[in-house]
Design an enzyme around this catalytic site. Structure first.
Site, PDB file in Angstrom:
ATOM      1  N   TYR A   1       0.759  -6.794   3.471  1.00 40.13           N
ATOM      2  CA  TYR A   1       1.417  -7.336   2.281  1.00 40.13           C
ATOM      3  C   TYR A   1       0.578  -8.396   1.573  1.00 40.13           C
ATOM      4  CZ  TYR A   1       5.857  -4.914   3.113  1.00 40.13           C
ATOM      5  OH  TYR A   1       6.838  -3.958   3.229  1.00 40.13           O
TER       6      TYR A   1
ATOM      7  N   PHE B   1       9.235 -14.424  -1.608  1.00 37.34           N
ATOM      8  CA  PHE B   1       9.822 -13.586  -0.548  1.00 37.34           C
ATOM      9  C   PHE B   1       8.806 -13.175   0.524  1.00 37.34           C
ATOM     10  CE2 PHE B   1       8.696 -10.857  -4.164  1.00 37.34           C
ATOM     11  CZ  PHE B   1       7.911  -9.881  -3.577  1.00 37.34           C
TER      12      PHE B   1
ATOM     13  N   ARG C   1       5.974   8.916  -2.907  1.00 39.77           N
ATOM     14  CA  ARG C   1       6.655   7.849  -3.672  1.00 39.77           C
ATOM     15  C   ARG C   1       7.932   8.391  -4.322  1.00 39.77           C
ATOM     16  NH1 ARG C   1       4.996   2.528  -3.481  1.00 39.77           N
ATOM     17  NH2 ARG C   1       5.433   2.290  -5.702  1.00 39.77           N
TER      18      ARG C   1
ATOM     19  N   THR D   1      11.927   0.872  -5.463  1.00 40.89           N
ATOM     20  CA  THR D   1      11.877  -0.241  -4.498  1.00 40.89           C
ATOM     21  C   THR D   1      13.275  -0.735  -4.141  1.00 40.89           C
ATOM     22  OG1 THR D   1       9.765  -0.882  -5.438  1.00 40.89           O
ATOM     23  CG2 THR D   1      10.846  -2.505  -4.070  1.00 40.89           C
TER      24      THR D   1
ATOM     25  N   ARG E   1      15.417   6.130  -0.091  1.00 41.09           N
ATOM     26  CA  ARG E   1      15.996   4.788  -0.225  1.00 41.09           C
ATOM     27  C   ARG E   1      17.440   4.830  -0.705  1.00 41.09           C
ATOM     28  NH1 ARG E   1      10.445   2.378  -2.575  1.00 41.09           N
ATOM     29  NH2 ARG E   1       9.617   1.426  -0.674  1.00 41.09           N
TER      30      ARG E   1
ATOM     31  N   ASN F   1      14.294  -1.997   2.590  1.00 36.52           N
ATOM     32  CA  ASN F   1      14.393  -0.719   1.869  1.00 36.52           C
ATOM     33  C   ASN F   1      13.847   0.460   2.683  1.00 36.52           C
ATOM     34  OD1 ASN F   1      11.712  -1.270   1.612  1.00 36.52           O
ATOM     35  ND2 ASN F   1      11.696  -1.374  -0.617  1.00 36.52           N
TER      36      ASN F   1
ATOM     37  N   HIS G   1       8.080   2.475   3.408  1.00 38.69           N
ATOM     38  CA  HIS G   1       6.996   2.038   2.528  1.00 38.69           C
ATOM     39  C   HIS G   1       6.050   3.209   2.352  1.00 38.69           C
ATOM     40  CE1 HIS G   1       3.536  -0.210   0.950  1.00 38.69           C
ATOM     41  NE2 HIS G   1       2.838   0.581   1.735  1.00 38.69           N
TER      42      HIS G   1
ATOM     43  N   GLU H   1      -4.626   0.728   3.180  1.00 36.73           N
ATOM     44  CA  GLU H   1      -3.538   0.665   4.159  1.00 36.73           C
ATOM     45  C   GLU H   1      -3.794   1.594   5.354  1.00 36.73           C
ATOM     46  OE1 GLU H   1      -0.080   1.391   1.735  1.00 36.73           O
ATOM     47  OE2 GLU H   1      -0.311  -0.536   0.707  1.00 36.73           O
TER      48      GLU H   1
HETATM   49  P1  CMP Z   1       7.419  -2.163  -0.236  1.00 36.95           P
HETATM   50  O1  CMP Z   1       7.316  -0.921  -1.060  1.00 36.95           O
HETATM   51  O2  CMP Z   1       7.218  -2.053   1.223  1.00 36.95           O
HETATM   52  O3  CMP Z   1       6.340  -3.215  -0.776  1.00 36.95           O
HETATM   53  C1  CMP Z   1       6.598  -4.552  -1.063  1.00 36.95           C
HETATM   54  C2  CMP Z   1       7.970  -4.974  -0.667  1.00 36.95           C
HETATM   55  O4  CMP Z   1       8.376  -6.215  -1.153  1.00 36.95           O
HETATM   56  C3  CMP Z   1       8.959  -3.998  -1.238  1.00 36.95           C
HETATM   57  O5  CMP Z   1       8.881  -2.824  -0.492  1.00 36.95           O
HETATM   58  C4  CMP Z   1      10.263  -4.776  -1.147  1.00 36.95           C
HETATM   59  O6  CMP Z   1      10.928  -4.551   0.076  1.00 36.95           O
HETATM   60  C5  CMP Z   1       9.782  -6.202  -1.203  1.00 36.95           C
HETATM   61  N1  CMP Z   1      10.179  -6.867  -2.425  1.00 36.95           N
HETATM   62  C6  CMP Z   1       9.728  -6.626  -3.655  1.00 36.95           C
HETATM   63  N2  CMP Z   1      10.308  -7.483  -4.525  1.00 36.95           N
HETATM   64  C7  CMP Z   1      11.127  -8.268  -3.799  1.00 36.95           C
HETATM   65  C8  CMP Z   1      12.001  -9.340  -4.111  1.00 36.95           C
HETATM   66  N3  CMP Z   1      12.134  -9.784  -5.374  1.00 36.95           N
HETATM   67  N4  CMP Z   1      12.695  -9.908  -3.107  1.00 36.95           N
HETATM   68  C9  CMP Z   1      12.554  -9.462  -1.841  1.00 36.95           C
HETATM   69  N5  CMP Z   1      11.730  -8.456  -1.480  1.00 36.95           N
HETATM   70  C10 CMP Z   1      11.026  -7.863  -2.460  1.00 36.95           C
END
Ligand code: CMP
Length: 133
Positions: free
Chosen positions: A50, A58, A86, A92, A103, A113, A116, A127
């Site tokens: 990340y 977050f 995707r 997301t 999702r 969620n 990924h 990755e």
């Molecule tokens: P992912 O696709 O794994 O990649 C980044 C992650 O950040 C995304 O899934 C979400 O779970 C998380 N994410 C993105 N925006 C937010 C937010 N505003 N608050 C909390 N989690 C977030």
């Protein structure tokens, strides 16, 4: 074009016994599992994964979630695998995710969620190296 993409079945998926239900979605859509492991991610690995979110409000929550219990990391291969996975995953935020996406079916919240997947060729290469060396 045949591509490979990195997918994580995140801790909330493993905790709720959803590994099989999610993998079947990818396999039914013709995507091939070419690598897969069940593991507990270290904080260092989660932070690397990340890295682009480092500094966001977050970020710490994201790392705590990804490391709290085992996850499944896998590589899927297939024609246009990156965009197809995707699409199967959905948006997301599970609240807005189209019907029948992973999702929409299984996601709990924006933070949890469930899955990924890499969002581009560059992130897929990065990755895959992080999770499978
Ligand atoms: P992912 O696709 O794994 O990649 C980044 C992650 O950040 C995304 O899934 C979400 O779970 C998380 N994410 C993105 N925006 C937010 C937010 N505003 N608050 C909390 N989690 C977030």
């Amino acid at each position: 074009m045949t591509e490979k993409t990195l997918v994580l079945l995140k801790p909330d998926a493993v905790e709720r016994n959803l590994i099989g239900s999610i993998l079947i979605e990818y396999e039914r859509n013709g995507l091939k599992i070419v690598e897969m492991k069940l593991m507990k991610a270290s904080p260092k690995l989660a932070e690397q994964h990340y890295a682009e979110h480092n500094g966001k409000p977050f970020f710490n929550r994201l790392v705590a979630y990804l490391t709290r219990s085992p996850l499944v990391a896998l590589i899927l291969e297939g024609e246009n695998a990156i965009s197809r996975v995707r699409s199967l995953n959905g948006t997301t935020d599970p609240e807005n995710s189209p019907d029948n996406t992973i999702r929409a079916l299984y996601g709990l919240s924006l933070s949890e969620n469930t899955v990924h997947a890499s969002d581009s060729k560059e992130s897929a290469d990065r990755e895959r190296a992080i999770w499978f060396g």
